[in-house]
Design an enzyme around this catalytic site. Structure first.
Site, short mmCIF file in Angstrom:
data_model
loop_
_atom_site.label_atom_id
_atom_site.label_comp_id
_atom_site.label_asym_id
_atom_site.label_seq_id
_atom_site.Cartn_x
_atom_site.Cartn_y
_atom_site.Cartn_z
N ASP A 18 0.86 -1.19 0.00
CA ASP A 18 0.00 0.00 0.00
C ASP A 18 0.90 1.24 0.00
OD1 ASP A 18 -2.36 1.69 0.23
OD2 ASP A 18 -3.37 -0.10 0.99
N HIS A 42 -2.88 2.95 -5.07
CA HIS A 42 -2.23 2.57 -3.80
C HIS A 42 -0.77 2.19 -4.05
CE1 HIS A 42 -5.63 2.72 -0.96
NE2 HIS A 42 -6.38 2.35 -1.98
N GLU A 66 -9.91 2.51 -5.26
CA GLU A 66 -9.50 3.88 -4.96
C GLU A 66 -8.33 4.38 -5.82
OE1 GLU A 66 -10.77 3.89 -0.27
OE2 GLU A 66 -8.78 3.16 -0.75
C1 ACM Z 1 -10.91 -0.67 0.61
O1 ACM Z 1 -11.33 -0.60 1.79
N1 ACM Z 1 -10.34 0.37 0.04
C2 ACM Z 1 -11.04 -1.87 -0.15
#
Ligand code: ACM
Length: 530
Positions: A180, A250, A316
């Site tokens: 991440d 990410h 995201e």
């Molecule tokens: C997430 O909680 N962004 C999958």
């Protein structure tokens, strides 16, 4: 009072036969009839009880017999089992080795919690087990838990302890969130800077004092040897490790290590390993050298993880760097992609093709559906179950992981009790009430729901004890949701049986959250001590 011994998840059927008790002593033997596939399970059971594995296939006397029974494979599947306790012995028959392993987890819960520390000696001279007949099989094949080791790192010993607790609950998928913005945690031999640079951040936002930073470097990563060790450890417990490698967003930590693979011509491009909890603009750039970089990474990942499913995140991903980058814009134009959403889809399809070529399947968060789901892709629904319904109707497999019931970073108590709230209040009872098959989904598509998963996102969980406190017993409730038949569910009964499980977690040093006093039922004695 519960009619079932305190077994969680509750078995499909459990009948106390009223027959004479079985007595476990130091002379009890675990016997497999020489089946090599059961050697690992037998060794684990013998270790737990402090007894020996029989050398001969025809051990007589006081025996716990383990075997795979092809008739049961047909009836209950490879994960199903039948457990019979009589005065003469214990027999665990499994549809496969996994079933025998789950039968062993049930037998464990028929014995008092002290066996976790003292084995057969917990009873002094001998331990008796009530005569029962149990037949059991899981409702769902995906019974998962995600652990985020990017926001806060856990060394291998902690990961193994977490896996042990999953195994006790008959959970069988461990989604390892290895990558991440705040840290890259898996050694990739071809790109050493992913870990020498990407695994370390210089500071972390302070819990309860945001947005101030603590000024303390944080990091860590798993070598490939450590990864193999964890995968093997999980496999011995019939847990599949599904690695999560985020594409295309990410990606701050990866791009901090190798900035050339990002949108270098987007104004203000300056990737770093992030110290704060937010969504960041970095995405991988659509250019040949980046695609080769990603293929190289996935090649090493596939060599480490035998899992059929590989999780590619996909959540995201911000589109603005692509839209600001002349290179990305030219790529979109040349490939008839009208915007960043379509470019995101293009990335996912490409990754899906790569995985399919190597005999694997892609799974990703529900955003991967936005520009059309790749044909063989499976989807993990987190924002809303409506995405799962849509995907299942289109013939895609789905795993339910909604924030509403399965995000265990969300607080269990009130904001007052917890010193601040995260997300919705997600109580034990609410988790227990979760039904993985959406009510709107037509019966013809129910088979697309593989199961459900509990998420431990660790922005505010710096250590394993904090993870355990958020995970348990809510994950215990979810284990019953995904294993037991819906018609066997009853919260009051679960709450009674939970006392036995919590006593066991005490002995195992698992730092669960004690349910509120007003919800505590009187403990019930389960197995009489000798
Ligand atoms: C997430 O909680 N962004 C999958």
């Amino acid at each position: 009072m519960s009619q079932t011994p305190s077994i969680i998840p509750i078995p499909v059927s459990c009948r106390l036969t009223g027959g004479a008790l079985f007595t476990l002593t130091g002379k009890t033997m675990v016997a497999t009839g020489g089946d090599a596939a059961l050697r690992g399970v037998a060794a684990q059971l013998a270790k737990l009880l402090g007894v020996a594995v029989a050398k001969s296939a025809t051990a007589g006397g006081n025996v716990i017999g383990l075997r795979v029974d092809p008739a049961l494979t047909k009836k209950l599947g490879a994960e199903g089992y039948a457990l019979t306790v009589t005065a003469n012995g214990v027999v665990i028959r499994g549809g496969g080795a996994a079933g025998v392993f789950y039968g062993m987890q049930t037998l464990r819960q028929l014995l008092p919690p002290d066996i976790e520390r003292f084995g057969w000696r917990a009873g002094g001279g001998g331990l008796t087990v009530a005569a029962v007949e149990i037949e059991d099989q899981p409702r769902f094949s995906w019974r998962g838990s995600l652990l985020d080791v990017s926001r806060h790192f856990s060394p291998v010993a902690e990961v193994k302890k977490y896996l042990d607790t999953l195994a006790l609950h008959k959970l069988n998928v461990f989604q390892w969130h290895l990558v991440d913005d705040q840290g890259w945690r898996i050694e990739i031999k071809k790109y050493p800077k992913l870990t020498s640079v990407g695994a370390w951040r210089d500071s972390t936002v302070r819990v309860g004092d945001e947005p101030n930073l603590d000024g303390v470097p944080h990091g860590g990563f798993y070598t490939q040897d450590e990864i193999r060790d964890v995968v093997a450890y999980a496999a011995e417990r019939f847990i599949t490790v599904v690695p999560e490698i985020e594409v295309p967003g990410h990606s701050s930590a990866a791009l901090a290590a190798y900035p050339q693979y990002g949108n270098t011509d987007a104004p203000g491009y300056a990737p770093k390993v992030q110290s704060r909890w937010a969504i960041f603009p970095e995405t991988y750039a659509p250019k040949p050298e980046t695609l080769a970089f990603l293929d190289d990474i996935f090649t090493e990942v596939l060599a480490l993880f035998p899992s059929k499913f590989i999780h590619i995140g996909g959540d995201e991903a911000m589109k603005e760097q692509w839209e600001a980058s002349p290179t990305a814009r030219a790529f979109m134009k040349a490939n008839n992609l009208k915007d960043g959403h379509e470019l995101q889809s293009w990335f996912i399809r490409r990754t899906e093709n790569f995985l399919a070529k190597h005999g694997r399947r892609l799974i990703g968060w529900d955003e991967i559906q936005e520009g059309g789901l790749a044909p063989g892709a499976a989807m993990m629904a987190w924002r809303d179950v409506k995405w799962a319904i849509e995907a299942a109707r289109l013939g895609h497999d789905v795993v339910m992981a909604p924030t509403s019931h399965t995000y265990f970073d969300y607080t269990e108590g009130t904001a007052e009790e917890e010193g601040g709230a995260i997300g919705y209040q997600t109580t034990l009872e609410k988790v227990y009430s979760f039904e993985p098959i959406p009510i709107e989904l037509e019966a013809a598509h129910h088979g697309r729901v593989l199961g459900a998963q509990g998420q431990l996102w660790r922005e505010r969980m710096p250590s394993l004890p904090v993870v355990e406190r958020r995970a348990f017993p809510r994950l215990s409730a979810l284990a019953e949701v995904v294993w037991s038949p819906a018609e066997r569910k009853n919260f009051a009964d679960f709450r009674e049986r939970l006392n036995g499980l919590l006593a066991r977690l005490d002995r195992l040093g698992v730092n669960y959250r004690r349910p509120r006093a007003d919800a505590v039922a009187a403990p019930i004695p389960m197995v009489p001590h000798a």
